[in-house]
Design an enzyme around this catalytic site. Structure first.
Site, PDB file in Angstrom:
ATOM      1  N   THR A 185       7.793  11.789 -29.056  1.00  0.00           N
ATOM      2  CA  THR A 185       7.773  11.690 -27.594  1.00  0.00           C
ATOM      3  C   THR A 185       7.929  10.214 -27.233  1.00  0.00           C
ATOM      4  OG1 THR A 185       5.405  11.334 -27.540  1.00  0.00           O
ATOM      5  CG2 THR A 185       6.140  13.612 -27.418  1.00  0.00           C
ATOM      6  N   GLU A 333       8.073  18.571 -26.922  1.00  0.00           N
ATOM      7  CA  GLU A 333       7.191  19.512 -27.616  1.00  0.00           C
ATOM      8  C   GLU A 333       7.668  20.954 -27.501  1.00  0.00           C
ATOM      9  OE1 GLU A 333       6.326  17.039 -25.661  1.00  0.00           O
ATOM     10  OE2 GLU A 333       4.407  16.134 -26.210  1.00  0.00           O
ATOM     11  N   LYS A 442      -2.864  11.514  -4.715  1.00  0.00           N
ATOM     12  CA  LYS A 442      -4.053  12.214  -4.214  1.00  0.00           C
ATOM     13  C   LYS A 442      -4.474  11.563  -2.911  1.00  0.00           C
ATOM     14  CE  LYS A 442      -4.918  13.205  -8.927  1.00  0.00           C
ATOM     15  NZ  LYS A 442      -4.091  12.269  -9.667  1.00  0.00           N
ATOM     16  N   TRP A 447      -2.898  16.938  -2.383  1.00  0.00           N
ATOM     17  CA  TRP A 447      -1.908  16.327  -3.262  1.00  0.00           C
ATOM     18  C   TRP A 447      -0.557  16.197  -2.562  1.00  0.00           C
ATOM     19  CZ3 TRP A 447      -2.352  18.752  -8.852  1.00  0.00           C
ATOM     20  CH2 TRP A 447      -3.601  18.390  -9.391  1.00  0.00           C
TER      21      TRP A 447
END
Ligand code: AMP
Length: 544
Positions: A185, A333, A442, A447
């Site tokens: 990654t 992944e 936030k 959100w």
């Protein structure tokens, strides 16, 4: 009672043998790193992979050993994609755009014995070579005529290495769970982590990719993965193309809109794949052409993933090429395909505007990927297109652990992997990424999706790239700051940007400020590097 069907292992070598029998003449075209167009076939690539495997065996590469590459999308890289895993060794594709420390970390962590590298990377690797104690040979992926002067130790020339070898190799019948590929990654936090693909996961992923509801790759296609072979196996395309025998077009080191356009046109590509910035480069090149109506080209699908495809980008590509944009989502992944956006039969009657809204979603998971969204306590949330939470996935091509890091438990008690993305799922299973969990803003307990704001801002005709980050706020905890990279030569004003956003977003989402920047930082995989932006604007304060 068990079924009575044959238990043949799912191996990359079986895909290769299939290709050798049924489509040896399938073409593989490369914009060569040395210049010019190189033409070959799967048949020749498979023979040369046999030679390569014999050479690697002669040099003592064993099953389970790791061979790394720092290489563009080329036929030689394809040969490594076949020879290394099919011998039972592990192909570790390293992203050359990573920082030198990350490349060093990966080569030491994977204990790669060989490093195959393209000409473009020789000088940068010369500076690092001393820090790779495991690497026994550096193989430059070129012929004798193009070999550079180099200070690299134990250096070999790719073509010299394979030339004397026999093209027949006795590919072992491995356990299908044998490791095949290792991709790290990009490690936005901490050291890079290795996803270790198996033969089984690679074959299943390829089958899935070829289905019509997914990328729909068939023998009749000409496929161009612009997404690099050093990033999640170029979304699995080299293997899917091998499986079907579709013509494969590899853009090499030339990452210009002009090269992409010429290959689409000259080679008759029907499917092309890449991250949004690639398509921006293509559209910028198209803008310089005399002929703007390109709907006569055979291109059918542009597949966009890796970061969110803004509606304005989808619309512009479809308009320009008369092609279909498929928005896809995935991660290192998950091999990477986790969802693809194809409209369903019931959407046929929708207006173009309604279809565009739907196409902006990241799509539905193919069979094989299970998906759910949960709140912070792990409770599953409604699939109503409104509730959003952490996106969890599970399936035979999703990682269960990281390479050599067994202490990191990455699955929950039901075997689900937390993607780190925040999403909604609607009743039909269309997933929409709201944000990376660390990027969501936030504000006053609610959100704000940075992606949604960026998507809208990108529709402004003077905006090249847009990024939204949260800035600490005494009252609201965080408020959005919109950063804009204008199109070259354009000078948009803050007022024109905010006017443009008005009515297209909830009022309380309106950025508290707009700042114009002259360069947008990107990660090694072409995503906007929000970490750098947060660092650049860490002392930024909104005006009272
Ligand atoms: P990587 O492992 O480097 O391929 O990055 C995977 C991450 O890229 C995902 O977890 C998402 O945050 C992001 N990503 C991939 N595809 C998309 C997409 N279509 N829209 C938004 N974000 C995406």
């Amino acid at each position: 009672m068990l079924g009575l069907m044959q238990d043949r292992p799912l191996l990359i070598s079986t895909m290769m043998e299939h290709a050798a029998h049924y489509h040896p003449d399938g073409e593989v075209i490369t914009k060569a790193v040395e210049g010019g167009i190189h033409r070959t076939t799967y048949g020749e690539i498979i023979q040369r992979s046999g030679k390569l495997a014999n050479a690697l065996s002669r040099l003592n590469i064993k099953q389970g050993d790791c061979v790394s590459t720092l290489a563009w999308n080329t036929y030689r890289h394809m040969e490594l994609y076949l020879a290394v895993p099919c011998m039972g060794s592990i192909l570790n594709t390293v992203n050359p755009r990573l920082f030198p420390e990350q490349i060093t970390y990966i080569l030491n962590h994977s204990e790669a014995k060989f490093l195959f590298l393209d000409l473009s990377f020789v000088s940068s690797i010369e500076k690092l070579a001393d820090s790779f104690p495991h690497v026994e040979h550096f193989i430059i992926m070129t012929d004798r005529a193009h070999m550079p002067e180099t200070s690299l130790p134990n250096v070999l020339c790719y073509e010299d290495l394979i030339a004397p070898e026999n093209d027949q190799y006795d590919w072992p019948e491995l356990d299908e769970n044998t490791a095949a590929g290792l991709c790290y990654t990009s490690g936005t936090t901490g050291d890079p982590k290795g996803a270790l693909y198996s033969h089984r996961s690679t074959v299943l992923h390829s089958y899935s990719t070829c289905t019509k509801d997914s990328l729909g790759i068939s023998n009749a296609d000409t496929v161009m993965p612009i997404v690099p072979m050093f990033h999640v196996n170029a979304w699995g395309i080299p293997y899917a193309a091998l499986m079907t025998g579709s013509k494969l077009v590899l853009p090499g080191a030339d990452m210009t809109g002009e090269n992409f356009f010429n290959l689409i046109k000259d080679e008759g590509c029907t499917i092309a794949l890449g991250v949004p910035t690639i398509w921006l480069a293509l559209l910028q090149h198209v803008a310089t052409l005399e002929e703007q109506d390109l709907s006569g080209l055979p291109i059918e699908s542009f597949i966009i993933g890796g970061s969110a495809a803004a509606p304005s980008l989808i619309e512009k590509i479809e308009e320009t090429f008369g092609a279909n944009v498929l928005h896809a989502w995935g991660m290192t992944e998950s091999s990477p395909l986790g969802s693809v956006n194809r409209l369903m039969a019931k959407h046929a009657h929708l207006s173009e505007a309604e279809k565009l809204v739907l196409k902006t979603k990241q799509g539905r998971p193919p069979f094989g990927v299970e998906m759910k969204i949960v709140d912070d306590d792990g409770h599953e949330l409604a699939r109503d297109g409104v509730a959003f939470g952490r996106l969890l996935i599970r399936g035979p091509w999703v990682a269960k652990a990281y390479f050599k890091q067994p202490e990191l438990k990455i699955l929950d008690e039901n075997g689900y992997f937390d993607t780190g993305d925040v999403s909604t799922l609607d009743a039909d299973g269309y997933m929409t990424i709201v944000d990376r969990s660390k990027d969501v803003i936030k504000s006053g307990g609610e959100w704000i999706s940075s992606i949604d704001l960026e998507n809208v801002a990108l529709g402004h005709d003077q905006v090249a790239e847009a990024a939204v980050i949260g800035i600490a706020h005494p009252k609201w905890q965080e408020r959005p700051l919109l950063l804009i990279l204008p199109i070259a030569g354009e000078t948009p004003t803050k007022e024109s940007i905010l006017d443009y956003l008005e009515g297209k977003i909830a009022k309380w989402w309106t950025p508290d400020d707009v700042v114009f920047i002259s360069e947008m930082p990107h990660t090694a995989t072409g995503k906007i590097q929000k970490r750098d932006l947060r660092e650049m604007f860490k002392d930024f304060k909104f005006k009272e």
